[in-house]
Design a protein around this motif. Structure first.
Motif, PDB file in Angstrom:
ATOM      1  N   TYR A   1       0.835  -1.197   0.000  1.00 35.24           N
ATOM      2  CA  TYR A   1       0.000   0.000   0.000  1.00 35.24           C
ATOM      3  C   TYR A   1       0.876   1.256   0.000  1.00 35.24           C
ATOM      4  O   TYR A   1       1.931   1.304   0.658  1.00 35.24           O
ATOM      5  N   GLU A   2       0.407   2.282  -0.764  1.00 38.43           N
ATOM      6  CA  GLU A   2       1.087   3.564  -0.831  1.00 38.43           C
ATOM      7  C   GLU A   2       0.065   4.678  -0.647  1.00 38.43           C
ATOM      8  O   GLU A   2      -1.029   4.627  -1.206  1.00 38.43           O
ATOM      9  N   CYS A   3       0.441   5.666   0.127  1.00 32.58           N
ATOM     10  CA  CYS A   3      -0.378   6.867   0.305  1.00 32.58           C
ATOM     11  C   CYS A   3       0.079   7.895  -0.726  1.00 32.58           C
ATOM     12  O   CYS A   3       1.286   8.157  -0.862  1.00 32.58           O
ATOM     13  N   VAL A   4      -0.874   8.493  -1.457  1.00 29.91           N
ATOM     14  CA  VAL A   4      -0.575   9.433  -2.534  1.00 29.91           C
ATOM     15  C   VAL A   4      -1.176  10.786  -2.167  1.00 29.91           C
ATOM     16  O   VAL A   4      -2.374  10.882  -1.874  1.00 29.91           O
ATOM     17  N   ALA A   5      -0.323  11.836  -2.177  1.00 35.97           N
ATOM     18  CA  ALA A   5      -0.767  13.190  -1.852  1.00 35.97           C
ATOM     19  C   ALA A   5      -0.476  14.104  -3.025  1.00 35.97           C
ATOM     20  O   ALA A   5       0.600  14.021  -3.638  1.00 35.97           O
ATOM     21  N   GLN A   6      -1.431  15.013  -3.326  1.00 34.99           N
ATOM     22  CA  GLN A   6      -1.278  15.884  -4.486  1.00 34.99           C
ATOM     23  C   GLN A   6      -1.852  17.263  -4.168  1.00 34.99           C
ATOM     24  O   GLN A   6      -2.899  17.388  -3.529  1.00 34.99           O
ATOM     25  N   ASN A   7      -1.106  18.302  -4.589  1.00 36.06           N
ATOM     26  CA  ASN A   7      -1.634  19.660  -4.578  1.00 36.06           C
ATOM     27  C   ASN A   7      -1.244  20.321  -5.903  1.00 36.06           C
ATOM     28  O   ASN A   7      -0.794  19.641  -6.824  1.00 36.06           O
ATOM     29  N   ARG A   8      -1.391  21.622  -5.983  1.00 31.07           N
ATOM     30  CA  ARG A   8      -1.187  22.274  -7.277  1.00 31.07           C
ATOM     31  C   ARG A   8       0.282  22.304  -7.693  1.00 31.07           C
ATOM     32  O   ARG A   8       0.591  22.618  -8.843  1.00 31.07           O
ATOM     33  N   PHE A   9       1.180  21.976  -6.794  1.00 30.65           N
ATOM     34  CA  PHE A   9       2.595  21.968  -7.144  1.00 30.65           C
ATOM     35  C   PHE A   9       3.086  20.610  -7.626  1.00 30.65           C
ATOM     36  O   PHE A   9       4.164  20.507  -8.200  1.00 30.65           O
ATOM     37  N   GLY A  10       2.312  19.553  -7.357  1.00 27.40           N
ATOM     38  CA  GLY A  10       2.758  18.246  -7.799  1.00 27.40           C
ATOM     39  C   GLY A  10       2.177  17.140  -6.962  1.00 27.40           C
ATOM     40  O   GLY A  10       1.168  17.319  -6.256  1.00 27.40           O
ATOM     41  N   LEU A  11       2.815  15.982  -7.034  1.00 28.19           N
ATOM     42  CA  LEU A  11       2.302  14.772  -6.405  1.00 28.19           C
ATOM     43  C   LEU A  11       3.451  14.004  -5.777  1.00 28.19           C
ATOM     44  O   LEU A  11       4.550  13.931  -6.359  1.00 28.19           O
ATOM     45  N   VAL A  12       3.197  13.426  -4.581  1.00 25.92           N
ATOM     46  CA  VAL A  12       4.202  12.603  -3.916  1.00 25.92           C
ATOM     47  C   VAL A  12       3.574  11.272  -3.521  1.00 25.92           C
ATOM     48  O   VAL A  12       2.352  11.182  -3.307  1.00 25.92           O
ATOM     49  N   VAL A  13       4.417  10.242  -3.416  1.00 27.32           N
ATOM     50  CA  VAL A  13       3.986   8.892  -3.068  1.00 27.32           C
ATOM     51  C   VAL A  13       4.782   8.442  -1.852  1.00 27.32           C
ATOM     52  O   VAL A  13       5.999   8.622  -1.793  1.00 27.32           O
ATOM     53  N   SER A  14       4.111   7.848  -0.887  1.00 29.05           N
ATOM     54  CA  SER A  14       4.778   7.387   0.329  1.00 29.05           C
ATOM     55  C   SER A  14       5.567   6.112   0.052  1.00 29.05           C
ATOM     56  O   SER A  14       5.495   5.527  -1.035  1.00 29.05           O
ATOM     57  N   ARG A  15       6.310   5.675   1.054  1.00 31.62           N
ATOM     58  CA  ARG A  15       6.998   4.394   0.971  1.00 31.62           C
ATOM     59  C   ARG A  15       5.967   3.274   0.872  1.00 31.62           C
ATOM     60  O   ARG A  15       4.796   3.449   1.240  1.00 31.62           O
ATOM     61  N   LYS A  16       6.401   2.131   0.393  1.00 25.10           N
ATOM     62  CA  LYS A  16       5.496   0.983   0.297  1.00 25.10           C
ATOM     63  C   LYS A  16       5.386   0.300   1.658  1.00 25.10           C
ATOM     64  O   LYS A  16       6.399   0.016   2.306  1.00 25.10           O
ATOM     65  N   ALA A  17       4.138   0.049   2.068  1.00 22.42           N
ATOM     66  CA  ALA A  17       3.886  -0.667   3.329  1.00 22.42           C
ATOM     67  C   ALA A  17       3.286  -2.028   2.987  1.00 22.42           C
ATOM     68  O   ALA A  17       2.239  -2.100   2.324  1.00 22.42           O
ATOM     69  N   ARG A  18       3.944  -3.083   3.389  1.00 18.01           N
ATOM     70  CA  ARG A  18       3.458  -4.438   3.102  1.00 18.01           C
ATOM     71  C   ARG A  18       2.512  -4.892   4.220  1.00 18.01           C
ATOM     72  O   ARG A  18       2.901  -4.951   5.391  1.00 18.01           O
ATOM     73  N   ILE A  19       1.278  -5.184   3.844  1.00 19.91           N
ATOM     74  CA  ILE A  19       0.247  -5.632   4.793  1.00 19.91           C
ATOM     75  C   ILE A  19      -0.025  -7.108   4.515  1.00 19.91           C
ATOM     76  O   ILE A  19      -0.360  -7.488   3.383  1.00 19.91           O
ATOM     77  N   GLN A  20       0.132  -7.923   5.541  1.00 17.60           N
ATOM     78  CA  GLN A  20      -0.067  -9.365   5.419  1.00 17.60           C
ATOM     79  C   GLN A  20      -1.084  -9.832   6.456  1.00 17.60           C
ATOM     80  O   GLN A  20      -1.253  -9.210   7.520  1.00 17.60           O
ATOM     81  N   ALA A  21      -1.732 -10.944   6.148  1.00 19.40           N
ATOM     82  CA  ALA A  21      -2.706 -11.526   7.077  1.00 19.40           C
ATOM     83  C   ALA A  21      -1.980 -12.372   8.105  1.00 19.40           C
ATOM     84  O   ALA A  21      -1.005 -13.079   7.799  1.00 19.40           O
ATOM     85  N   ALA A  22      -2.467 -12.314   9.347  1.00 20.07           N
ATOM     86  CA  ALA A  22      -1.882 -13.127  10.413  1.00 20.07           C
ATOM     87  C   ALA A  22      -2.183 -14.599  10.153  1.00 20.07           C
ATOM     88  O   ALA A  22      -3.300 -14.977   9.785  1.00 20.07           O
ATOM     89  N   THR A  23      -1.144 -15.427  10.332  1.00 18.96           N
ATOM     90  CA  THR A  23      -1.291 -16.868  10.077  1.00 18.96           C
ATOM     91  C   THR A  23      -0.555 -17.652  11.149  1.00 18.96           C
ATOM     92  O   THR A  23       0.307 -17.110  11.870  1.00 18.96           O
ATOM     93  N   MET A  24      -0.906 -18.916  11.213  1.00 19.29           N
ATOM     94  CA  MET A  24      -0.191 -19.848  12.087  1.00 19.29           C
ATOM     95  C   MET A  24      -0.247 -21.219  11.426  1.00 19.29           C
ATOM     96  O   MET A  24      -1.334 -21.763  11.197  1.00 19.29           O
TER      97      MET A  24
END
Length: 809
Positions: free
Chosen positions: A115-138
């Motif tokens: 997952y990446e968070c994307v932010a944009q205003n009139r000056f441009g656009l930035v993307v956050s670091r990638k966050a890996r989300i996994q389901a809990a398992t056993m």
């Protein structure tokens, strides 16, 4: 707000400012901003982090952005924008909530991913670091504890292994009761190992491994421990039952290096590093009887660790080793900085990151991957981004993303293009036409608007295959709409574009155009010749790989100099740099000719002459009277050149003698010069003042000439050197015209060698004086230099010609 308005790059310049100062001021202006401080830049205050979600439970991915409003926040999953749905909600602070986390089952949709968070205003656009989300398992246990039998006082070890997300917590039960961790004889290692030292009878029982995380709790099979009677007390060599395993961890985790040793007496366990570096004490502890625990590991902890079991009081030891690899997520050493640049100039961003393993750097422009090409260049392993000839379309937020196997990081910066109002448009109708192999004529039309302030044009030139930073420029007058570009390379494609310049700045670049120079025949190749034997030659030159690319190569011709026709052409590829000629006539002089050719024709040839005659034949020289012809003939080989130099010196000396004696009416011509080039070696003390004699008789052989030489009697000497008059009286004037030389075939003296002028090592000045003083004559028979003795005046009137002295018996 006044500060903000003054910083705006698009505000027209004040008419009070000199126009020529504006470009400098534009370079000094900061980037435009709508607010004060760093908050004007669009950046992440909080980025999402890797997480493990429980299926069916909600999860929140954090994201907080700073920047000039309005700011629009969206989310991407695996690079694709997440659509609005009832399954997830964008919170007011920018975070994302997933109401019921799903894991993939039977092809059903899953919420697992990056997952990446994307932010944009009139000056441009930035993307956050990638966050890996996994389901809990056993998972189920893939290693269950095994039954063990031990002696009293000995060691027992149980192990279980199980996979899960997040990493399961391992505990142990004995007879279904949790083990008392306060018992110092019981050691629980985080990786699922139970060690029991100093076994006692009450330790017997059934042991279970219990694994738990947020997903589930699992219990292993039971394993029975049986403790037998006390040991015999006999000596046992030290042994390592279990040594350290190879581990790969991330910084700030805990490393557990296990070492279980047995023996009687109980061995002493110690740890060291294979590279000899100290392990240190901070964050280091020993668990149980020999397990090494390193908490909060760093990259410096990477290495090979050695466990040693020593018998007390002796040097008897056993060892085992394991490698610890510590990885570090990418982090920035240098962040890119936001910059403002005038249109048409070059913008550069620098981003340096470190990590273990070394991270890979990627650049984004407004959230899209930016690759090299056009006016964008990436250098130094992508750590430097260069954008040349910037325009309004290059205004954006640029991000540096550093990733490795341990994680990723991002940093952003904004590019603002400063653009003055009223600048001319780009030059139009740019055309480039090849004129020759080194010249291209470029023409263009005036821009459509704002042409009154144009002070000139600048033509940008580079090879089409070169990067933009290798281009160069040529200035052109404002009244000229064409320019001849010279000094180009043949058969090469070039790119051209033009800008119009005013005192307030440059226009945008014209559309680039391409043109290729015409081709030409290649230049003569440098050629050298090496004699390999009496009938073979080796020809050497530089290879030209480009000839092979342009349907070219080399042509070789050769012939004996006495013949009119060449053998050849011998066609050779452009990558060849040598060729051998064999079965040649050993007595002939050969002419060799080499030329290069391509699709444009044959180039000029390089010609070499070479002689294959033997050393004895090369010394058979022509008469020295024809000096120039002798020197030209001896330039055909290295040996000939050396001989030619000696012959040339000989000829010059005899020509000087010829002219000097001719002025006095004496004719001295030569017919043959043999190989007598060694300087005389006779001692100075053997000179006889007032006596001149023939040179060539060695010491002990005076009066006797070589068997190949003529005897010169007194009459011949008197004809060449008439007796002088009384002391102090000059010789009678000659009746012969001094300017009329005699032909070679009328030479009276056939054996006068080079030493007749008195050349001798160390006596050059004296020899010159002798020749210049017109006192040249055959040297004394004792091998002396044939010069007047010290104190004698170099005047012909004082010379006396006598009979050569007979050799001493």
């Amino acid at each position: 707000m006044a500060v903000q308005r003054a910083a705006s790059p698009r505000r027209p310049p004040s008419p009070r400012w000199p126009r020529l100062l504006l470009p400098l001021l534009l370079l000094l202006l900061p980037a435009p901003s709508e607010g004060l401080g760093h908050s004007a830049e669009l950046a992440f205050a909080v980025e999402p982090s890797d997480d493990v979600a429980v299926p069916g439970q909600p999860i929140v991915l954090d994201c907080k952005v700073e920047g000039t409003p309005p700011v629009r926040i969206t989310w991407r999953k695996n690079g694709v924008e997440l659509p609005e749905s009832t399954h997830s909600t964008l919170l007011a602070n920018g975070s994302l909530m997933i109401h019921h986390f799903r894991r993939e089952r039977g092809g059903s949709p899953s919420d697992e991913g990056d997952y990446e968070c994307v932010a944009q205003n009139r000056f441009g656009l930035v993307v956050s670091r990638k966050a890996r989300i996994q389901a809990a398992t056993m998972s189920d246990f893939h290693v269950h504890p095994q039954a063990t039998v031990g002696e009293e006082g000995g060691v027992a070890r149980f192990q279980c292994q199980i996979h899960g997300l997040p990493k399961p917590l391992i505990t142990w039960e004995k007879n279904r009761v949790p083990i008392d961790t306060d018992n110092e004889r019981y050691t629980l290692l985080p990786k699922g190992v139970l060690q029991i030292t100093g076994l006692r009878a009450e330790d017997s029982g059934i042991f279970h491994c219990v694994a738990s995380n947020i997903a589930s709790i699992r219990i292993s099979h039971g394993a029975r421990l049986t403790v037998s009677g006390s040991g015999s007390g006999a000596y046992k060599e030290p042994a390592i039952l279990v040594g350290p395993e190879n581990l790969t961890l991330t910084v700030h985790q805990t490393a557990v290096l296990e070492c279980v040793a047995t023996g009687n007496p109980r061995p002493i366990v110690s740890w060291s590093r294979l590279d000899g570096r100290p392990i240190g004490v901070e964050g280091i502890q020993v668990l149980g009887t020999g397990n090494l625990i390193i908490s909060d590991v760093t990259v410096q902890h990477s290495g090979v660790y050695v466990c040693a079991a020593n018998r007390p009081g002796t040097r008897v030891r056993r060892t085992a080793q394991g490698r610890l690899v510590v990885q570090a997520p990418a982090e920035f050493v240098q962040h890119p900085q936001s910059i403002s640049r005038p249109a048409g100039t070059t913008a550069m961003f620098t981003c340096q990151a470190q990590g273990e393993p070394p991270p890979h750097v990627t650049w984004l422009k407004n959230g899209q991957v930016l690759g090299p090409g056009g006016h964008v260049r990436l250098k130094n392993n992508n750590s430097t981004l260069t954008i040349s000839g910037i325009g309004p379309e290059d205004e954006a937020i640029y991000q540096c993303v550093a990733e490795n196997s341990a994680g990723s990081s991002q940093a952003s910066a904004r590019l603002t293009v400063l653009w003055a109002e009223g600048l001319p448009g780009p030059p139009r109708n740019v055309r480039a036409v090849s004129v020759s192999s080194t010249e291209v004529r470029v023409s263009w039309s005036e821009p459509l608007a704002n042409t009154k302030e144009i002070i000139g044009y600048v033509l940008h030139i580079r090879k089409a295959a070169d990067p933009p930073e290798l281009e160069y420029q040529e200035a052109v007058s404002k009244s000229t709409f064409q320019h001849l570009v010279s000094d180009l390379e043949p058969s090469t494609a070039y790119s051209f574009y033009i800008k119009a310049y005013t005192p307030r700045g440059a226009s945008s670049a014209s559309v680039p155009t391409l043109a290729s120079t015409l081709g030409e025949a290649p230049a003569p190749p440098p050629l050298s010749v090496r004699v390999l034997g009496s009938s073979s030659l080796q020809l050497l030159w530089e290879p030209w790989p480009r000839l092979a690319q342009h349907e070219g190569g080399f042509k070789l011709f050769y012939r004996p100099a006495s013949k009119t026709s060449f053998t050849g052409p011998i066609l050779l590829p452009g990558t060849v740099s040598s060729y051998n000629l064999s079965q040649l006539d050993p007595t002939a002089v050969y002419e060799v000719k080499l030329l290069a050719y391509n699709q444009h024709g044959d180039g000029n040839a390089t010609v070499r002459f070479v002689s294959l005659r033997g050393a004895s034949e090369r010394t058979a020289l022509s008469p020295p009277c024809d000096c120039r012809k002798e020197e030209a003939a001896n330039q055909t080989s290295t040996t000939g050149i050396v001989i030619g130099i000696h012959i040339g010196v000989t000829c010059i000396i005899f020509c000087v003698l010829f002219l000097l004696f001719g002025q006095r009416g004496r004719v001295l011509l030569c017919k043959d010069v043999e190989n007598q080039l060694s300087p005389p070696q006779g001692p100075r003390s053997q000179r006889d003042p007032g006596i001149l004699a023939l040179n060539g008789a060695r010491r002990g052989e005076r009066g006797q000439l070589g068997r190949d030489e003529k005897h010169v009697d007194m009459k011949e000497l008197e004809q060449l050197f008439p007796p002088a008059g009384a002391a102090g009286q000059p010789d009678p004037r000659p009746t012969q015209d001094p300017a009329a030389p005699a032909p070679c075939e009328e030479t009276q003296l056939s054996m006068l060698p080079l030493q007749g002028c008195g050349l001798m090592e160390g006596k050059t000045a004296e020899a010159t004086a002798s020749c210049a003083g017109l006192a040249a004559a055959p040297p004394p028979p004792d091998g002396g230099p044939g010069l007047l003795s010290e104190g004698q005046a170099a005047r012909p009137a004082e010379a006396r010609v006598t009979q050569p002295a007979h050799s001493e018996q």
